[in-house]
Design a protein around this motif. Structure first.
Motif, PDB file in Angstrom:
ATOM      1  N   LEU A  43       0.895  -1.216   0.140  1.00 38.29           N
ATOM      2  CA  LEU A  43      -0.074  -0.180   0.015  1.00 38.29           C
ATOM      3  C   LEU A  43       0.780   1.205   0.041  1.00 38.29           C
ATOM      4  CD1 LEU A  43      -2.205  -0.972   2.996  1.00 38.29           C
ATOM      5  CD2 LEU A  43      -2.718  -1.409   0.035  1.00 38.29           C
ATOM      6  N   GLU A  44       2.318   1.218   0.624  1.00 34.51           N
ATOM      7  CA  GLU A  44       2.886   2.861   0.056  1.00 34.51           C
ATOM      8  C   GLU A  44       3.509   3.374  -1.174  1.00 34.51           C
ATOM      9  OE1 GLU A  44       6.194   1.557   3.880  1.00 34.51           O
ATOM     10  OE2 GLU A  44       6.984   0.349   1.958  1.00 34.51           O
ATOM     11  N   GLY A  45       3.369   4.115  -1.095  1.00 31.40           N
ATOM     12  CA  GLY A  45       3.496   5.263  -2.505  1.00 31.40           C
ATOM     13  C   GLY A  45       4.344   5.234  -2.452  1.00 31.40           C
ATOM     14  N   ASN A  46       5.915   4.819  -1.339  1.00 31.78           N
ATOM     15  CA  ASN A  46       7.258   5.173  -1.712  1.00 31.78           C
ATOM     16  C   ASN A  46       7.390   4.298  -1.092  1.00 31.78           C
ATOM     17  OD1 ASN A  46       7.291   6.777  -3.244  1.00 31.78           O
ATOM     18  ND2 ASN A  46       6.829   8.337  -1.770  1.00 31.78           N
ATOM     19  N   PRO A  47       8.579   3.185  -0.878  1.00 33.31           N
ATOM     20  CA  PRO A  47       9.348   2.782   0.233  1.00 33.31           C
ATOM     21  C   PRO A  47       9.532   3.203   1.784  1.00 33.31           C
ATOM     22  CG  PRO A  47      10.320   2.761  -2.050  1.00 33.31           C
ATOM     23  CD  PRO A  47       9.647   3.452  -2.162  1.00 33.31           C
ATOM     24  N   GLY A  48       8.682   2.408   2.558  1.00 34.08           N
ATOM     25  CA  GLY A  48       9.707   3.379   4.179  1.00 34.08           C
ATOM     26  C   GLY A  48       7.797   3.612   4.164  1.00 34.08           C
ATOM     27  N   ALA A  49       7.459   4.339   3.615  1.00 34.97           N
ATOM     28  CA  ALA A  49       6.118   5.541   4.405  1.00 34.97           C
ATOM     29  C   ALA A  49       5.486   5.057   4.871  1.00 34.97           C
ATOM     30  CB  ALA A  49       4.708   5.711   2.791  1.00 34.97           C
ATOM     31  N   ILE A  50       5.094   3.553   4.844  1.00 31.85           N
ATOM     32  CA  ILE A  50       4.279   3.146   6.513  1.00 31.85           C
ATOM     33  C   ILE A  50       5.063   4.158   7.790  1.00 31.85           C
ATOM     34  CG2 ILE A  50       5.471   0.668   6.798  1.00 31.85           C
ATOM     35  CD1 ILE A  50       1.815   1.771   7.206  1.00 31.85           C
ATOM     36  N   LEU A  51       6.450   3.700   7.720  1.00 35.97           N
ATOM     37  CA  LEU A  51       7.557   3.728   8.659  1.00 35.97           C
ATOM     38  C   LEU A  51       7.116   5.441   8.961  1.00 35.97           C
ATOM     39  CD1 LEU A  51       9.927   1.714   8.714  1.00 35.97           C
ATOM     40  CD2 LEU A  51       8.106   0.795   9.595  1.00 35.97           C
ATOM     41  N   GLU A  52       6.967   6.198   8.327  1.00 39.20           N
ATOM     42  CA  GLU A  52       7.099   7.760   8.110  1.00 39.20           C
ATOM     43  C   GLU A  52       5.815   8.427   8.693  1.00 39.20           C
ATOM     44  OE1 GLU A  52       9.010   9.131   4.444  1.00 39.20           O
ATOM     45  OE2 GLU A  52      10.910   7.908   4.828  1.00 39.20           O
ATOM     46  N   ASN A  53       4.740   7.781   7.392  1.00 37.50           N
ATOM     47  CA  ASN A  53       3.839   7.989   7.727  1.00 37.50           C
ATOM     48  C   ASN A  53       1.827   7.321   7.623  1.00 37.50           C
ATOM     49  OD1 ASN A  53       1.643  10.311   7.580  1.00 37.50           O
ATOM     50  ND2 ASN A  53       2.421  11.646   6.829  1.00 37.50           N
ATOM     51  N   PRO A  54       2.313   7.136   8.483  1.00 41.66           N
ATOM     52  CA  PRO A  54       1.028   5.423   8.416  1.00 41.66           C
ATOM     53  C   PRO A  54      -0.426   5.959   7.982  1.00 41.66           C
ATOM     54  CG  PRO A  54       1.657   5.652  10.322  1.00 41.66           C
ATOM     55  CD  PRO A  54       2.590   6.459  10.353  1.00 41.66           C
ATOM     56  N   GLN A  55      -0.825   7.293   8.426  1.00 47.66           N
ATOM     57  CA  GLN A  55      -1.757   7.791   8.118  1.00 47.66           C
ATOM     58  C   GLN A  55      -1.848   7.877   7.111  1.00 47.66           C
ATOM     59  OE1 GLN A  55      -4.550   7.598  10.614  1.00 47.66           O
ATOM     60  NE2 GLN A  55      -3.094   6.582  12.246  1.00 47.66           N
ATOM     61  N   LEU A  56      -1.266   8.194   6.424  1.00 46.38           N
ATOM     62  CA  LEU A  56      -1.388   8.993   4.691  1.00 46.38           C
ATOM     63  C   LEU A  56      -1.290   7.638   4.160  1.00 46.38           C
ATOM     64  CD1 LEU A  56      -0.748  11.280   2.802  1.00 46.38           C
ATOM     65  CD2 LEU A  56       1.308  10.936   2.291  1.00 46.38           C
ATOM     66  N   VAL A  57      -0.567   6.855   4.343  1.00 48.73           N
ATOM     67  CA  VAL A  57      -0.464   5.084   3.585  1.00 48.73           C
ATOM     68  C   VAL A  57      -1.924   5.031   3.655  1.00 48.73           C
ATOM     69  CG1 VAL A  57      -0.384   3.009   3.785  1.00 48.73           C
ATOM     70  CG2 VAL A  57       1.594   4.479   4.032  1.00 48.73           C
ATOM     71  N   TYR A  58      -2.621   5.018   5.037  1.00 49.42           N
ATOM     72  CA  TYR A  58      -3.907   4.657   4.850  1.00 49.42           C
ATOM     73  C   TYR A  58      -5.482   4.771   4.477  1.00 49.42           C
ATOM     74  CZ  TYR A  58      -2.169   2.212   8.902  1.00 49.42           C
ATOM     75  OH  TYR A  58      -1.395   1.556  10.088  1.00 49.42           O
ATOM     76  N   ALA A  59      -4.995   6.776   4.082  1.00 49.54           N
ATOM     77  CA  ALA A  59      -5.996   7.319   3.655  1.00 49.54           C
ATOM     78  C   ALA A  59      -5.866   7.380   1.876  1.00 49.54           C
ATOM     79  CB  ALA A  59      -4.899   9.028   3.775  1.00 49.54           C
ATOM     80  N   ASN A  60      -4.615   6.898   1.626  1.00 45.44           N
ATOM     81  CA  ASN A  60      -4.856   6.108  -0.009  1.00 45.44           C
ATOM     82  C   ASN A  60      -4.813   5.415   0.332  1.00 45.44           C
ATOM     83  OD1 ASN A  60      -3.554   9.165  -0.710  1.00 45.44           O
ATOM     84  ND2 ASN A  60      -1.628   9.152  -0.209  1.00 45.44           N
ATOM     85  N   ALA A  61      -4.561   4.191   0.238  1.00 46.41           N
ATOM     86  CA  ALA A  61      -4.572   2.451   0.705  1.00 46.41           C
ATOM     87  C   ALA A  61      -5.759   2.008  -0.854  1.00 46.41           C
ATOM     88  CB  ALA A  61      -5.421   2.542   1.883  1.00 46.41           C
ATOM     89  N   GLU A  62      -7.390   2.652  -1.162  1.00 44.51           N
ATOM     90  CA  GLU A  62      -8.038   1.853  -1.525  1.00 44.51           C
ATOM     91  C   GLU A  62      -6.963   2.208  -3.034  1.00 44.51           C
ATOM     92  OE1 GLU A  62     -10.257   0.527  -1.256  1.00 44.51           O
ATOM     93  OE2 GLU A  62     -11.187   1.508   0.920  1.00 44.51           O
ATOM     94  N   GLU A  63      -6.395   3.534  -4.026  1.00 39.87           N
ATOM     95  CA  GLU A  63      -6.162   3.875  -4.930  1.00 39.87           C
ATOM     96  C   GLU A  63      -4.515   3.265  -5.016  1.00 39.87           C
ATOM     97  OE1 GLU A  63      -3.682   7.829  -7.057  1.00 39.87           O
ATOM     98  OE2 GLU A  63      -4.839   7.395  -5.283  1.00 39.87           O
TER      99      GLU A  63
END
Length: 425
Positions: A43-63
């Motif tokens: 679900l990460e847009g960029n490698p390591g995104a879940i560690l830096e900003n998990p909320q942003l990853v969840y927000a863009n998860a559907e896409e």
């Protein structure tokens, strides 16, 4: 909660203390063990995104989940199509073999039933040997398409007059003075030599190759397999050559008995596939590449050397970990193309030059076109007819190739033997 592979799962229950915004992807479902594998990496847009900003990853998860599923579907479709194409190719090969076998069986039955030679048989006279009282005949030159004699010989005989006229046009329509000389002598120029570079004029373009007048007797055949290191289709052949074109070719073989000359442009390529991309550049560089080619051809066994030139395949005697001397043919990107003899051009990749990192600038300082170097055969891909080379395995100490390549070449016999002893135990 949806439990389908590749689909998104969200958790909305706040009572158990889990993040209510948590979203994961179902990666695998094991029904036997009643287990479900989940993940957020896809679900990460960029490698390591879940560690830096998990909320942003969840927000863009559907896409991201939709994109991931689309990629999986495409990969599966590509895999399925490749399998289907392979199966279709095998089926075509099998059908062709069956047709040939059936045609041969029909031919044998016909001959047994008649007890005489087929009255419709037509052949072309290839050579006349007055001293030995022999006449060489052939039907291959009457085929409109390769293999036509095996599939439908009667059709070949019906069209024999037209095919023979086309063949003669490719062989005999030379300069009038040369034509008269050919009529008088009927032999290949005795001064013609194998590996000689010649300029020529395209006289005829067939499905199996090109007939080229090089001013040495009968027109030579540039077979489709000898045009380029890369696969050449019939359509590509028609695009590359036209009657009247002035080209350059190398003489690969001379058959004085049949008065045949085999030609090639594959051996003039400065990099594999160059004839298909820019044939004019190949002709412009032909003098240099021909000289380099000849310099890299071993002189030990001329018969084997000629066989390899004619076959267009990797020398079956080449072995992995074998030490070879070679001539640098070209330098492209991060690779050095090296001619190691018998018509073989191997690739020395940047990662196989030294155990130390080699930059492009360093590579260009280490190698120049025409350099005589020593390499070890790292890998042989017989399916693709590719040879991969290495000098890294010739280093006594890490980085020796970068510091002093000449010293590496001088000690190559010793280091190659030590390397083989280590890996072939």
């Amino acid at each position: 909660m949806q439990k389908h592979q590749g689909y998104l799962v969200s958790h909305k229950d706040k009572a158990d203390g889990l993040d209510p915004d948590l979203k994961v992807m179902v990666l695998a479902i094991d029904n036997d063990r009643q287990r479900i594998s989940l993940g957020t990496k896809s679900l990460e847009g960029n490698p390591g995104a879940i560690l830096e900003n998990p909320q942003l990853v969840y927000a863009n998860a559907e896409e991201k989940a939709a994109t991931f599923r689309a990629g999986v579907l495409k990969a599966e479709a590509r895999k399925r199509i490749k399998a289907e194409l392979r199966a279709e190719a095998e089926a075509r090969k099998r059908i062709k073999a069956e047709l040939r076998a059936e045609a041969e069986a029909r031919k044998q039955e016909r001959m047994k039933a008649s007890g005489v030679v087929d009255p419709n048989l037509k052949v072309m006279v290839l050579a006349i040997d007055n001293d030995r009282q022999r006449i060489s005949l052939g039907t291959k030159s009457l085929e409109g398409n390769p293999g036509a004699m095996l599939e439908n010989p009667q059709l070949v005989y019906e069209k024999a007059e037209e095919a023979a006229a086309t063949f003669r046009a490719g062989v005999l329509e030379a300069d009038p003075r040369e034509q008269e000389r050919m009529k008088a002598s009927g032999v290949v120029d005795p001064n013609l030599k194998v590996h000689e570079l010649r300029s020529g004029l395209v006289r005829s373009v067939q499905t199996y190759g090109v007939f080229v007048d090089i001013g040495a007797g009968p027109s030579g055949l540039l077979h489709i397999s000898q045009i380029s290191s890369d696969w050449t289709s019939e359509e590509c052949l028609q695009t590359l050559f036209s009657v009247g074109d002035k080209i350059k070719v190398m003489v690969l073989a001379i058959d004085t008995d049949l008065q045949h000359i085999s030609l090639g442009t594959k051996s003039l390529e400065f990099i594999p596939g160059a004839m298909l991309e820019n044939p004019q550049l190949v002709y412009e560089k032909a003098e240099g590449t021909a000289a380099t080619f000849r310099a890299g051809v071993p002189e030990a066994d001329p018969r084997e050397q000629e066989r390899m030139k004619a076959s267009g395949v990797v020398d079956p005697n080449l072995k992995v970990h074998e030490l070879r001397s070679g001539v640098v043919q070209d330098i492209q990107g991060g690779s050095v193309w090296v001619h190691i003899g018998a018509g073989v051009i191997g690739m020395l990749q940047k990662t196989q030059i030294s155990t130390k990192r080699v930059t492009l600038e360093c590579l260009k300082k280490m190698f120049s076109v025409g350099d005589v170097i020593k390499v070890m055969i790292h890998k042989i891909d017989t399916d693709r007819q590719h040879i991969f080379l290495s000098t890294k395995s010739l280093e006594k100490k890490p980085g020796d190739m970068v510091k002093n390549p000449q010293l590496v070449y001088e000690k190559a016999e010793e280091t190659a033997a030590a390397f083989r002893a280590k890996v072939e135990v």
